[in-house]
Write an enzyme that holds these catalytic residues in place. Sequence first.
Site, PDB file in Angstrom:
ATOM      1  N   ASN A  49      10.044 -26.487   7.502  1.00  0.00           N
ATOM      2  CA  ASN A  49      10.977 -25.378   7.717  1.00  0.00           C
ATOM      3  C   ASN A  49      11.799 -25.527   8.991  1.00  0.00           C
ATOM      4  O   ASN A  49      12.987 -25.752   8.940  1.00  0.00           O
ATOM      5  CB  ASN A  49      10.230 -24.044   7.740  1.00  0.00           C
ATOM      6  CG  ASN A  49      10.112 -23.416   6.371  1.00  0.00           C
ATOM      7  OD1 ASN A  49      10.584 -23.964   5.382  1.00  0.00           O
ATOM      8  ND2 ASN A  49       9.467 -22.267   6.300  1.00  0.00           N
ATOM      9  N   GLU A  50      11.128 -25.362  10.145  1.00  0.00           N
ATOM     10  CA  GLU A  50      11.893 -25.314  11.377  1.00  0.00           C
ATOM     11  C   GLU A  50      11.052 -25.583  12.613  1.00  0.00           C
ATOM     12  O   GLU A  50       9.817 -25.478  12.592  1.00  0.00           O
ATOM     13  CB  GLU A  50      12.589 -23.957  11.544  1.00  0.00           C
ATOM     14  CG  GLU A  50      11.690 -22.809  11.958  1.00  0.00           C
ATOM     15  CD  GLU A  50      10.916 -22.160  10.842  1.00  0.00           C
ATOM     16  OE1 GLU A  50       9.662 -22.211  10.920  1.00  0.00           O
ATOM     17  OE2 GLU A  50      11.515 -21.599   9.916  1.00  0.00           O
ATOM     18  N   ASN A  92       3.370 -22.302  12.646  1.00  0.00           N
ATOM     19  CA  ASN A  92       1.946 -22.628  12.514  1.00  0.00           C
ATOM     20  C   ASN A  92       1.307 -23.034  13.826  1.00  0.00           C
ATOM     21  O   ASN A  92       0.233 -22.568  14.189  1.00  0.00           O
ATOM     22  CB  ASN A  92       1.777 -23.756  11.487  1.00  0.00           C
ATOM     23  CG  ASN A  92       0.480 -24.521  11.634  1.00  0.00           C
ATOM     24  OD1 ASN A  92       0.488 -25.715  11.906  1.00  0.00           O
ATOM     25  ND2 ASN A  92      -0.644 -23.839  11.495  1.00  0.00           N
ATOM     26  N   ASP A 136       2.943 -19.829   1.211  1.00  0.00           N
ATOM     27  CA  ASP A 136       3.884 -20.771   1.811  1.00  0.00           C
ATOM     28  C   ASP A 136       3.273 -21.522   2.984  1.00  0.00           C
ATOM     29  O   ASP A 136       3.559 -22.710   3.187  1.00  0.00           O
ATOM     30  CB  ASP A 136       5.143 -20.029   2.262  1.00  0.00           C
ATOM     31  CG  ASP A 136       5.991 -19.559   1.088  1.00  0.00           C
ATOM     32  OD1 ASP A 136       5.877 -20.155   0.002  1.00  0.00           O
ATOM     33  OD2 ASP A 136       6.759 -18.593   1.252  1.00  0.00           O
ATOM     34  N   GLY A 137       2.428 -20.855   3.776  1.00  0.00           N
ATOM     35  CA  GLY A 137       1.796 -21.529   4.903  1.00  0.00           C
ATOM     36  C   GLY A 137       0.905 -22.677   4.459  1.00  0.00           C
ATOM     37  O   GLY A 137       0.915 -23.762   5.068  1.00  0.00           O
ATOM     38  N   ASP A 151      17.523 -16.136  23.588  1.00  0.00           N
ATOM     39  CA  ASP A 151      16.069 -15.952  23.640  1.00  0.00           C
ATOM     40  C   ASP A 151      15.332 -17.199  23.193  1.00  0.00           C
ATOM     41  O   ASP A 151      14.148 -17.363  23.482  1.00  0.00           O
ATOM     42  CB  ASP A 151      15.646 -14.772  22.754  1.00  0.00           C
ATOM     43  CG  ASP A 151      15.983 -13.423  23.376  1.00  0.00           C
ATOM     44  OD1 ASP A 151      16.404 -13.415  24.554  1.00  0.00           O
ATOM     45  OD2 ASP A 151      15.847 -12.404  22.692  1.00  0.00           O
ATOM     46  N   ALA A 192      14.080 -19.066   6.036  1.00  0.00           N
ATOM     47  CA  ALA A 192      12.918 -18.564   6.766  1.00  0.00           C
ATOM     48  C   ALA A 192      13.373 -17.886   8.060  1.00  0.00           C
ATOM     49  O   ALA A 192      14.221 -16.995   8.023  1.00  0.00           O
ATOM     50  CB  ALA A 192      11.943 -19.718   7.027  1.00  0.00           C
ATOM     51  N   SER A 236      15.308 -18.829  10.443  1.00  0.00           N
ATOM     52  CA  SER A 236      16.739 -18.973  10.706  1.00  0.00           C
ATOM     53  C   SER A 236      17.548 -17.881  10.006  1.00  0.00           C
ATOM     54  O   SER A 236      18.496 -17.331  10.576  1.00  0.00           O
ATOM     55  CB  SER A 236      17.209 -20.354  10.265  1.00  0.00           C
ATOM     56  OG  SER A 236      18.582 -20.522  10.502  1.00  0.00           O
ATOM     57  N   LEU A 237      17.182 -17.559   8.780  1.00  0.00           N
ATOM     58  CA  LEU A 237      17.882 -16.507   8.042  1.00  0.00           C
ATOM     59  C   LEU A 237      17.694 -15.160   8.727  1.00  0.00           C
ATOM     60  O   LEU A 237      18.640 -14.381   8.873  1.00  0.00           O
ATOM     61  CB  LEU A 237      17.379 -16.459   6.598  1.00  0.00           C
ATOM     62  CG  LEU A 237      18.021 -15.399   5.692  1.00  0.00           C
ATOM     63  CD1 LEU A 237      19.504 -15.670   5.507  1.00  0.00           C
ATOM     64  CD2 LEU A 237      17.315 -15.356   4.340  1.00  0.00           C
TER      65      LEU A 237
END
Length: 305
Positions: free
Chosen positions: A152-153, A251, A78-79, A182, A194, A196-197
């Site tokens: 993703n985020e 990343n 995935d990265g 945090d 990802a 968030s889940l």
Amino acid sequence: MGKAGIIYNDYKPVACRVAEELQEQLMAAGWEVYMATGVGGLLGYSRPESPVCHTPIDKLAAPGFDEKMAFAIVLGGDGTVMAAFRQVAPFGIPLLAINTGHMGFLTEIYLNQLPQAIEQVMTGEYEIEERAMLLVQVVRDQCIWWEALCLNEMVLHREPLTCMCHFEVKIGRHSSVDIAADGVIISTPTGSTAYSLSAGGTVVTPGVPVLQLMPICPHSLASRALVFADTEKVQVFPAMPTQLVMVVDGNAGCYVLPEDQVHVARSPYSARFIRLQPPEFFRVLREKLGWGLPHIAKPTSVELP
């Protein structure tokens, strides 16, 4: 036949070997092939003394990757897929993602399915699924100091995570909200499965035109995930006397100073996934995350009615 690209994780011997084999196969079929490594899509970290991203969005593409390229193939996990999209999304190049990693949530096929998949791609027997990406910018003194595309985020948090952070978040024309947590996550539907889940956010199917704001370990029972239209732009103001750290797609990222602003919006570029069969998101959730499986184990030694 046209131009094709191959992006691979050069840290994995199997990806390097398959990339060479694919190059030979495509060239033998008459394709002009360009090779690149996923490292080219890595953003790198800025430093307090050098905060400007050294790989801006328009400089990430490898030589030969442009609007004339019919498709590209990415070999990795995935990265590597996320890094590859940062290289090809500005040109609208569709990607076939082949899993040589672990979970491979974003990948389409495994290596044992490769021979048939290549034949389909070369003959154009596939669909394209478009997914939203984010444009993330750090603004200081009304100048862009750092920017990135992400699939993703974006995560903004304190370094190290030793105490609570305070943020003011403004979504579109709505009033600002104060969040004590945090950190905060702003994710696309793709990123909803990802970080968030893991932080307690909801799963959003890829075709829904929304973004999600997720506080990380908030200091309030009322601070929960917020889903809003992806036409809304987001501004995050650190309400802290010390610097924060922003990370994009797990990343790379940027230091964010107290006087900085973080701007997040849906990017004009989309991630274009090659799908060899009609996209079925619930199947991926079931296979990768175990969603929707029976919650009671059925004993195989007992005949059930």
